[in-house]
Design a protein around this motif. Structure first.
Motif, PDB file in Angstrom:
ATOM      1  N   ALA B 256       0.813  -1.216   0.000  1.00  0.00           N
ATOM      2  CA  ALA B 256       0.000   0.000   0.000  1.00  0.00           C
ATOM      3  C   ALA B 256       0.847   1.265   0.000  1.00  0.00           C
ATOM      4  N   GLY B 257       2.176   1.107   0.062  1.00  0.00           N
ATOM      5  CA  GLY B 257       3.046   2.265   0.252  1.00  0.00           C
ATOM      6  C   GLY B 257       2.806   3.414  -0.704  1.00  0.00           C
ATOM      7  N   LYS B 258       2.840   3.120  -2.006  1.00  0.00           N
ATOM      8  CA  LYS B 258       2.697   4.191  -2.994  1.00  0.00           C
ATOM      9  C   LYS B 258       1.308   4.825  -2.927  1.00  0.00           C
ATOM     10  N   ALA B 259       0.290   4.003  -2.684  1.00  0.00           N
ATOM     11  CA  ALA B 259      -1.075   4.531  -2.606  1.00  0.00           C
ATOM     12  C   ALA B 259      -1.212   5.468  -1.408  1.00  0.00           C
ATOM     13  N   LEU B 260      -0.697   5.035  -0.278  1.00  0.00           N
ATOM     14  CA  LEU B 260      -0.849   5.839   0.943  1.00  0.00           C
ATOM     15  C   LEU B 260      -0.067   7.153   0.882  1.00  0.00           C
ATOM     16  N   ALA B 261       0.945   7.186   0.004  1.00  0.00           N
ATOM     17  CA  ALA B 261       1.742   8.408  -0.118  1.00  0.00           C
ATOM     18  C   ALA B 261       1.010   9.500  -0.898  1.00  0.00           C
ATOM     19  N   LEU B 262      -0.084   9.132  -1.574  1.00  0.00           N
ATOM     20  CA  LEU B 262      -0.806  10.107  -2.402  1.00  0.00           C
ATOM     21  C   LEU B 262      -1.712  10.985  -1.542  1.00  0.00           C
ATOM     22  N   PRO B 263      -1.865  12.256  -1.955  1.00  0.00           N
ATOM     23  CA  PRO B 263      -2.740  13.143  -1.173  1.00  0.00           C
ATOM     24  C   PRO B 263      -4.176  12.629  -1.155  1.00  0.00           C
ATOM     25  N   GLY B 264      -4.782  12.647  -0.019  1.00  0.00           N
ATOM     26  CA  GLY B 264      -6.195  12.275   0.105  1.00  0.00           C
ATOM     27  C   GLY B 264      -6.433  10.813   0.420  1.00  0.00           C
ATOM     28  N   VAL B 265      -5.427   9.952   0.206  1.00  0.00           N
ATOM     29  CA  VAL B 265      -5.643   8.527   0.482  1.00  0.00           C
ATOM     30  C   VAL B 265      -5.477   8.293   1.990  1.00  0.00           C
ATOM     31  N   LYS B 266      -6.476   7.679   2.600  1.00  0.00           N
ATOM     32  CA  LYS B 266      -6.477   7.507   4.053  1.00  0.00           C
ATOM     33  C   LYS B 266      -6.100   6.095   4.494  1.00  0.00           C
ATOM     34  N   ARG B 267      -6.688   5.112   3.861  1.00  0.00           N
ATOM     35  CA  ARG B 267      -6.473   3.735   4.301  1.00  0.00           C
ATOM     36  C   ARG B 267      -6.430   2.820   3.082  1.00  0.00           C
ATOM     37  N   VAL B 268      -5.713   1.725   3.201  1.00  0.00           N
ATOM     38  CA  VAL B 268      -5.743   0.661   2.200  1.00  0.00           C
ATOM     39  C   VAL B 268      -5.993  -0.628   2.964  1.00  0.00           C
ATOM     40  N   GLU B 269      -7.084  -1.316   2.643  1.00  0.00           N
ATOM     41  CA  GLU B 269      -7.508  -2.446   3.461  1.00  0.00           C
ATOM     42  C   GLU B 269      -7.938  -3.620   2.584  1.00  0.00           C
TER      43      GLU B 269
END
Lengths: 157, 721
Positions: B256-269
């Protein structure tokens, strides 16, 4: 902060400049009348008017419309009085209604630039917006009716 | 009107009882024959449900406010078919409401709204009007009866001398006695529910049978109508879900690293369907999902493809279970002067509602609210109960407008996504699917493989009809069991063809695959009417018969089929000269208790079929709203034409190959034929309207192409070599 002119009002919204206008309108400004259909500029559900011309908001970065006049379905009239809305009501065009913002704005833009479109011009312009419910036969009739209504209004004025 | 009101009252015996307002008893002595239908009520003698101050709420379906507003709650989902208006008309007519004061809204999930045909609160199978017709009319009649008695009490007169009209009770002897329903609402709410009420005779209907404008039109031309995707709750996050592109693949791991680094992304589950990216808004969630690194285990179905699936069906087509067996098929085929054998196949079809799948859930420790464009309120409750562990009464379902349904929104995948996400993050979450998600992860209309044999005698009479069907079962998929191998949905439209052919056999070989199948506007009839009506034309040609005459000759036992065939043929000018290069085709089908025939006029232009005109005749029994019926026929034709001319879902490497409207195109306005709809006058009980227009569309067009080219169309979508 992005500054946008939507439906004659200035709005400020904090979103990334490459965000498609569609999502700025829907999620940023809560103007949810503009709908998401395909995300690749094919279906026309997301059409809004930018300086009077129909634009696919799903592929238009918000940065491209700063300083321009954006009209969404919410801004077409306050009271369903626009000739296209009137014709749509009289012909009972909508079924599920989801694509109708795109249909109505496309029709409004057509009549604005071409008040007396030929049948072929109507066919061409309105083929840009998909409808899964199959309201096409009524759209054909309603666009012609809206053209007459707009002409009548023009005469009165 | 007045006379009827008085005669109705003849059977009412009223007496005042202490403390309980007016007690109404009914005498049934003789005389039901020439009156409106007397029906029992379920809650006779009970007080109405609790309502707000000044409001009259005789039952779950309606309430009347002191300002005269009538609010009608509709348990069926409005997905474009006009059910909010149709159900409201039925209630308002029996209520004698002032239609200008009537509002309709979606009801909550509640047992009171159980669809009597389906057995749960669900919209599908074109059942809303035909299922709820008796129930909701009674709901309106109860309200009317109680309002009338409230007025009689107030005037201290016998109810016999009152009647109702346009939202008011009127004292017949003196014109100035006139109380509006709003003025009577409070008093009526104190009265007990009558044991039985009278329903109107058809000639007394004020609204039913008229093209009353839809209640939802004004909000659908200005962006105010709220669809599921428009739901917005305080503190709400928006999610998209990465799903394995290969059928039945499993998630092994994700980064989830790259996704979580993006503005607005809160959680990856991780959720059941895949990996959810949960963000401040849709675009952030989508960017996050695009950046997500997921490893899938796709081994199970990596070699699944369309050719293999068709080969699987072909391999079993001769080993089906018998669904219909009249006469002796083997002997009759042997004795026939001429025989014909043909293979027909239809592809998988996607639903592609214009509003992509979505739902919003707000899961708390002691409650769950689901806001969804759903066709199934009970199923939605069940899904949320399963995921949250909450009891039914703690799960509230708020139905929004549906941006198309067509059966897709009876599924629960998008509901489960939202409930799981909200449960994980402890905040309201809206899950939104992309168009690619929608097309790649649908439950498709089944693809089927059909072997047909027919035989005619020396005089050209049809002697033998054999139809072997192989394909996947929707009922097996939704129930999780292949059961005894039968499936009504796979054979509807095949085992009930209307033709008096003495020797008929229909078999069905269930052949399931990893491609999930689901209910799709008109279900089995959508493919079977195509197969049977086209093969019928092949046999008619073999016999040298005109397609209309050949049908009518064999329909003596089926006058409603024959009626629509005659009407469609007449209105289309069957047999009259056409421009050069044009041809007509006809087809008829019964589905969902309605009968529809269509005549298509086509030409071929640069290798593409051009449909110029569709003439449609429908017998759907008594009509509630003719304009809505016409709209549904127009819509069904356009929906059916996409499947006839364009729609095809194919599989390669275990994946659905289509992604969006570029490779799963829909019919466009410029391709839409002129459509004429003709409605048969009927006093039969109402039939369905949302689906029955689809089945005859494809075969009417295919038969016209057959007439034009001489080559039968045995595979959809139609491709001209």
């Amino acid at each position: 902060m992005l500054q946008l002119n939507v439906n004659g009002q200035r709005h400020e919204v904090a979103m990334e400049t490459d965000t498609p206008l569609l999502w700025v309108l829907r999620d940023g400004l809560k103007l949810t009348g503009t709908k998401f259909g395909c995300g690749i500029a094919i279906c026309g559900t997301c059409v809004v008017l930018v300086d009077g011309r129909p634009v696919r908001s799903c592929v238009t970065p918000v940065s491209a419309v700063i300083g321009k006049h954006i009209t969404t379905i919410e801004g077409l009239s306050d009271d369903n009085s626009h000739a296209v809305q009137q014709a749509w009501i009289e012909e009972e065009v909508p079924q599920c209604g989801y694509c109708q913002s795109g249909q109505i704005l496309t029709a409004a833009a057509l009549l604005d630039s071409n008040p007396e479109p030929t049948e072929a011009e109507i066919e061409q312009a309105m083929s840009e917006v998909l409808c899964r419910c199959g309201t096409y036969p009524r759209i054909r009739i309603a666009v012609k009716k809206a053209a007459r209504k707009a002409a009548d209004k023009h005469k009165e004025a | 009107m007045k006379k009827v009101k008085l005669t109705r009252r003849e059977f009412l015996i009223t007496s005042t009882v202490t403390g309980g307002g007016l007690m109404i008893a009914f005498s049934l002595a003789g005389c039901e024959q020439d009156r409106g239908l007397q029906v029992q009520t379920e809650a006779g003698g009970e007080l109405p449900p609790e309502s707000d101050e000044g409001e009259f709420r005789p039952n779950a379906w309606l309430s009347i406010n002191s300002d005269d507003t009538v609010t009608i709650r509709v348990g069926s989902s409005e997905m474009g078919q006009g059910t909010l208006t149709g159900i409201a008309m039925l209630i308002a007519d029996e209520l004698d409401a002032d239609w200008s004061k009537v509002r309709a809204e979606h009801a909550p999930a509640d047992e009171a709204f159980t669809n009597p045909i389906i057995g749960r609160q669900h919209t599908g199978g074109s059942t809303a009007i035909r299922g709820f017709w008796p129930i909701v009319r009674k709901a309106g009649a109860v309200g009317r009866e109680m309002l009338m008695h409230a007025a009689a009490l107030q005037w201290d007169v016998h109810p016999d001398v009152c009647h109702t009209e346009n939202g008011a009770v009127i004292h017949e002897a003196c014109d100035h006695h006139n109380l509006s329903y709003g003025e009577l609402a409070d008093a009526a709410s104190q009265l007990p529910i009558p044991d039985s009420v009278f329903l109107k005779e058809p000639d007394e209907f004020v609204l039913i049978g008229k093209s009353i404008p839809r209640l939802d039109t004004p909000d659908k031309v200005n962006g105010k109508a709220v669809f599921g995707i428009d739901v917005d709750l305080p503190g709400m996050l928006t999610a998209t879900v990465a799903r394995c592109p290969v059928k039945d693949g499993k998630m092994i791991r994700f980064d989830a690293g790259k996704a979580l680094a993006l503005p607005g992304v809160k959680r990856v589950e991780a959720i059941s369907a895949g990996v959810a990216v949960i963000a401040d808004h849709y675009w952030a969630a989508k960017q996050g999902r695009d950046a997500l690194d997921v490893e899938w285990d796709t081994a199970a179905n990596a070699s699944l493809d369309s050719a293999g699936i068709e080969a699987q069906f072909k391999a079993v087509v001769d080993s089906g279970l018998i669904e219909r067996d009249d006469g002796d098929i083997t002997e009759s085929l042997g004795a026939a002067a001429k025989t014909l054998e043909a293979v027909y196949s239809v592809p998988y079809q996607a639903h592609v509602c214009m509003e992509p799948m979505n739902a919003t859930a707000d899961v708390r420790s002691d409650s769950c609210d689901v806001y969804a464009p759903t066709q199934g309120q009970t199923s939605t409750q069940n899904t949320a109960m399963r995921i949250t562990g909450l009891p039914r009464e703690k799960v509230r379902v708020h139905t929004t407008f549906l941006g198309g349904g067509f059966g897709r929104r009876s599924e629960q995948d998008f509901i489960a996504d939202a409930v799981e996400c909200s449960k994980i993050v402890g905040q309201p979450v809206k899950v939104v699917w992309s168009r690619e998600d929608d097309i790649m992860h649908d439950q498709y209309r089944p693809s089927t493989y059909n072997l047909l044999r027919g035989g005619i005698d020396a005089k050209g009479n049809m002697l033998a009809w054999e139809h072997r069907i192989a394909g996947p079962s929707i009922m097996a998929r939704v129930s999780g069991s292949e059961g005894d191998g039968h499936d009504w949905s796979s054979t509807e439209g095949a085992k009930n063809i209307p033709y008096a052919i003495a020797n008929q056999r229909v078999t069905y070989a269930m052949s399931n695959t990893p491609v999930p199948v689901g209910f799709w506007r008109s279900v089995g009839s959508s493919q079977n009417a195509y197969v049977t009506e086209c093969f019928f034309d092949e046999l008619a040609k073999l016999a040298g018969r005109d397609p209309v005459e050949a049908r009518l000759e064999l329909m003596n036992e089926h006058p409603r089929h024959a009626g629509v065939v005659r009407l469609a043929a007449k209105k289309a000018g069957w047999g009259k000269k056409l421009p050069s290069g044009h041809a007509r085709g006809i087809a008829v089908a019964e589905s969902f208790a309605s009968y529809v025939a269509m005549v298509a006029e086509v030409s071929i232009d640069n290798g593409d079929v051009r449909v110029h005109r569709m003439t449609c005749a429908i017998d759907c029994g008594m009509t509630v709203n003719p304009n809505s019926i016409r709209a549904q026929m127009e819509g069904a034709i356009v929906y059916g034409l996409t499947a006839t001319l364009k729609g095809e879902i194919t599989i390669a490497g275990g994946q659905i190959q289509q992604r969006n409207f570029d490779d799963y195109p829909l019919l466009r306005l410029e391709e839409c034929p002129d459509i004429d709809v003709h409605i048969v006058d009927s006093e039969q009980a109402p039939g369905g309207v949302g689906e029955p227009g689809v089945p005859p569309t494809a075969p009417a067009v295919a038969n016209a192409v057959f007439a034009l080219t001489g080559k039968p169309v045995r595979r959809l979508p139609i491709q001209i070599a």
